[in-house]
Motif scaffolding. Structure first.
Motif, mmCIF file in Angstrom:
data_model
loop_
_atom_site.group_PDB
_atom_site.id
_atom_site.type_symbol
_atom_site.label_atom_id
_atom_site.label_comp_id
_atom_site.label_asym_id
_atom_site.label_seq_id
_atom_site.Cartn_x
_atom_site.Cartn_y
_atom_site.Cartn_z
ATOM 1 N N ASN A 22 42.777 61.885 40.805
ATOM 2 C CA ASN A 22 42.832 60.565 41.436
ATOM 3 C C ASN A 22 42.180 59.499 40.556
ATOM 4 N N GLY A 23 42.316 59.664 39.235
ATOM 5 C CA GLY A 23 41.838 58.647 38.308
ATOM 6 C C GLY A 23 40.356 58.672 38.032
ATOM 7 N N LYS A 24 39.637 59.622 38.590
ATOM 8 C CA LYS A 24 38.179 59.694 38.405
ATOM 9 C C LYS A 24 37.792 61.064 37.834
ATOM 10 N N PRO A 25 36.730 61.103 37.006
ATOM 11 C CA PRO A 25 36.264 62.406 36.529
ATOM 12 C C PRO A 25 35.849 63.300 37.687
ATOM 13 N N ILE A 26 36.251 64.562 37.613
ATOM 14 C CA ILE A 26 35.854 65.539 38.633
ATOM 15 C C ILE A 26 34.400 65.933 38.397
ATOM 16 N N ILE A 27 33.605 65.853 39.424
ATOM 17 C CA ILE A 27 32.208 66.288 39.320
ATOM 18 C C ILE A 27 32.101 67.679 39.941
ATOM 19 N N TRP A 28 31.588 68.601 39.132
ATOM 20 C CA TRP A 28 31.460 69.997 39.530
ATOM 21 C C TRP A 28 29.995 70.332 39.782
ATOM 22 N N LYS A 29 29.789 71.377 40.557
ATOM 23 C CA LYS A 29 28.439 71.888 40.811
ATOM 24 C C LYS A 29 28.392 73.346 40.358
ATOM 25 N N ILE A 30 27.300 73.723 39.697
ATOM 26 C CA ILE A 30 27.165 75.113 39.273
ATOM 27 C C ILE A 30 26.916 75.989 40.499
ATOM 28 N N ALA A 31 27.868 76.922 40.747
ATOM 29 C CA ALA A 31 27.770 77.805 41.918
ATOM 30 C C ALA A 31 27.081 79.114 41.574
ATOM 31 N N ASP A 32 27.183 79.540 40.298
ATOM 32 C CA ASP A 32 26.537 80.798 39.900
ATOM 33 C C ASP A 32 26.662 80.927 38.383
ATOM 34 N N LYS A 33 25.919 81.876 37.850
ATOM 35 C CA LYS A 33 25.979 82.157 36.420
ATOM 36 C C LYS A 33 26.116 83.669 36.228
ATOM 37 N N ASN A 34 27.077 84.040 35.403
ATOM 38 C CA ASN A 34 27.336 85.460 35.140
ATOM 39 C C ASN A 34 27.526 86.236 36.440
ATOM 40 N N HIS A 35 28.356 85.684 37.318
ATOM 41 C CA HIS A 35 28.593 86.277 38.640
ATOM 42 C C HIS A 35 29.302 87.622 38.512
ATOM 43 N N ALA A 36 28.888 88.572 39.313
ATOM 44 C CA ALA A 36 29.463 89.923 39.275
ATOM 45 C C ALA A 36 30.973 89.872 39.505
ATOM 46 N N GLY A 37 31.722 90.528 38.623
ATOM 47 C CA GLY A 37 33.169 90.594 38.754
ATOM 48 C C GLY A 37 33.905 89.467 38.073
ATOM 49 N N TYR A 38 33.203 88.406 37.745
ATOM 50 C CA TYR A 38 33.812 87.282 37.028
ATOM 51 C C TYR A 38 33.695 87.532 35.525
ATOM 52 N N PRO A 39 34.349 86.722 34.697
ATOM 53 C CA PRO A 39 34.272 86.948 33.248
ATOM 54 C C PRO A 39 32.831 87.007 32.745
ATOM 55 N N ALA A 40 32.578 87.895 31.799
ATOM 56 C CA ALA A 40 31.226 88.055 31.255
ATOM 57 C C ALA A 40 30.754 86.757 30.618
#
Length: 572
Positions: A22-40
């Protein structure tokens, strides 16, 4: 300066200024780091706010399931929202049927005609090229409805919704594990962005930028074929019909931990992603055309450039015979001297650049070179300082080559100038002779004799001798006077010489040269002018008369060549 994304705390905000919705930068929030099952070594991001209201899936008029005909399909793998989230397609181009009864989220296929999105561009169309390249494929688990067999299934997405389990809620099945961000209802609450509110066709007094709203999860409500789990405005678990156009989209993604972000947050409270570009491959690599076992191999390579100006160094790797590549050097230099082994039959080198953020270039690879197994010749003795010399001399040496059938070429040099080149016999002694004629032409100071032996197949040996000359005076005369029948009365002499200004040059002659104490007469002036000179002496003590001369030169402080090359003349 910059820091790794992984150094930020869970809950920190992150954005890429070139990744828009919508024409604006998406602001993200860190939900986790090195979460189990997600990419290493990854960091999981979720949008800070609800970015849009969209149905999970449109009504499927052709479905054999009555609920899906009326309320849409609650299976994530077939959902409209999944396809839209993972598409880069232009406006109106992202949708394609995922199964025979699938339908697009058109105005007629969503609840009360709210927020159809079939004509939109795919969600990824607004992402920067760097962000797109950085998105990691993530395998995640979703819950299925009983009509689809129940339980869970896995799928792979770059952009996705989280499951009830990942949100820290108890759904119908366990799908993955809880993300660190979500600890209670308050942590799950999310408000919409201003753009989400302004562009929504759905109006409700509770739907505003300052109030939490409900958003979709990815797992089905197991007992129904059209209901989808979600998080309500209180942060608790709820469900809604899949075709409901008032449900919020709050997507997730995974990025590599080493991606860089700014040291400090901006006015939005978000750390800005800094995209590090890899350096270019080194422009060239040079390896000698002939490589001899036991000898040095000089490897050089070209410069690598980096748009970020952060090239840190180079990694050089070597492969011998049919083996694998192995690192032999890492550092900022662009040269490396290797030593060829007798076990090598072939050798090749490749080099890549790396920057101070860990990005690496492609390799630049040399041709494979055959290794010649040749024993270079040797020259006896050792490099030696022969000290101060006072006149012509010889230095003995022997050249030896273990390889039979090779031609040994020896070159002798005086101060870098070739004296002679000849073919030597292995094991035979030779002499480097500095002749009297060569000696007198040498200036005072240090000098070098160099001997080089070449076996014709790339093997060479060198021997160096140094010595010094410090001659400040020259004095010589005939060892045996020239015999005469009578006393010489007159003579003329010429002396070929190089005498620098400031040096003293004296010529003396006598006609009684056989006497124990000859009568020496100074004839320098006559020699300098090329004139005859006349002897004044008329006596002798020896049995015979005899003509002799002696020449003296004192250098004093004069500089430059100083020598006498020949003497000539006549007498009567």
């Amino acid at each position: 300066m910059a820091q790794a994304l992984s150094t930020l705390a869970v809950g920190a905000l992150v954005k890429d200024t070139g990744t828009l919705y919508n024409g604006k930068p998406i602001i993200w929030k860190i939900a986790d780091k090195n979460h189990a099952g997600y990419p290493a070594n990854s960091v999981t991001l979720i949008t800070e706010r609800i970015i849009s209201l969209k149905c999970f899936d449109a009504i499927e008029a052709g479905s054999s399931d009555s609920n899906r005909r009326s309320y849409g399909n609650n299976r994530w793998i077939y959902s409209n929202i999944r396809q839209w989230l993972n598409s880069q397609a232009a406006a109106g181009k992202w949708y394609s049927a995922q199964h025979s009864a699938d339908a697009a989220p058109t105005n007629a296929n969503v609840w009360s005609n709210y927020n159809e999105y079939d004509a939109e561009a795919g969600f990824l169309a607004g992402f920067s090229a760097n962000f797109l390249a950085a998105l990691l494929n993530t395998t995640h688990t979703v819950g299925k409805a009983s009509v689809d067999g129940g339980g869970t299934e896995t799928c792979v997405d770059k952009i996705f919704f989280m499951s009830s389990t990942e949100a820290g809620l108890t759904g119908d099945v366990t799908c993955g594990s809880k993300l660190a961000l979500f600890t209670n209802d308050a942590s799950r609450q999310a408000k919409p962005t201003a753009e989400c509110v302004s562009k929504s066709e759905y109006t409700n007094s509770s739907f505003n930028v300052n109030s939490a709203w409900y958003y979709w999860l990815c797992d089905a409500y197991a007992s129904n074929s059209s209901d989808v789990r979600g998080v309500n405005s209180s942060g608790a678990l709820n469900w809604n019909y899949a075709y409901g156009g008032s449900g919020g989209a709050r997507p997730l993604c995974n990025l590599k931990s080493e991606i860089l972000v700014s040291d400090n947050p901006d006015s939005d409270g978000a750390y800005t992603i800094i995209w590090n570009r890899a350096p270019s491959a080194p422009g060239s690599i040079s390896v000698p055309a002939q490589i001899l076992s036991g000898q040095n191999v000089a490897v050089t390579w070209g410069i690598s450039t980096d748009e970020d100006g952060s090239v840190s160094g180079y990694i050089l790797e070597r492969k011998t015979n049919d083996g694998s590549w192995g690192q032999v050097y890492k550092g900022i230099n662009r040269t490396y001297t290797d030593t060829a082994s007798a076990t090598w039959q072939t050798v090749a080198y490749r080099v890549k650049a790396y920057d101070n953020n860990g990005a690496e270039s492609a390799y630049t690879t040399s041709p494979a070179r055959a290794v010649t197994h040749n024993t270079p010749p040797t020259i006896s003795g050792a490099n030696t300082n022969l000290g101060e010399k006072t006149g012509a001399f010889s230095q003995a040496y022997t050249v030896t080559d273990q390889d039979s059938g090779q031609t040994l070429t020896v070159t002798e040099k005086i101060d870098g100038t070739v004296k002679r080149t000849y073919t030597a016999t292995s094991g035979k002694e030779y002499s480097f002779s500095l002749t009297a004629a060569e000696w007198v032409k040498l200036a005072n100071g240090s000098h070098t004799l160099t001997i080089t032996a070449d076996d014709g197949t790339g093997g060479t040996a060198d021997r160096t001798y140094t010595f010094s000359k410090n001659v400040s005076e020259i004095e010589f005369q005939l060892a045996t006077p020239l015999a005469t029948d009578d006393a010489v009365t007159k003579a003329i002499m010429s002396v070929a010489r190089q005498i620098p200004a400031g040096a003293e040059f004296t010529v003396e002659a006598c006609n009684n040269g056989n006497d124990a104490s000859p009568t020496w007469e100074d004839v320098t002036q006559a020699v300098n002018s090329g004139s005859k000179f006349f002897f004044s002496n008329t006596t002798k003590t020896a049995a015979e008369w005899g003509f002799n001369f002696r020449i003296k030169v004192k250098r004093n402080e004069a500089v430059g060549d100083c020598f006498i090359s020949s003497v000539g003349g006549n007498f009567e």
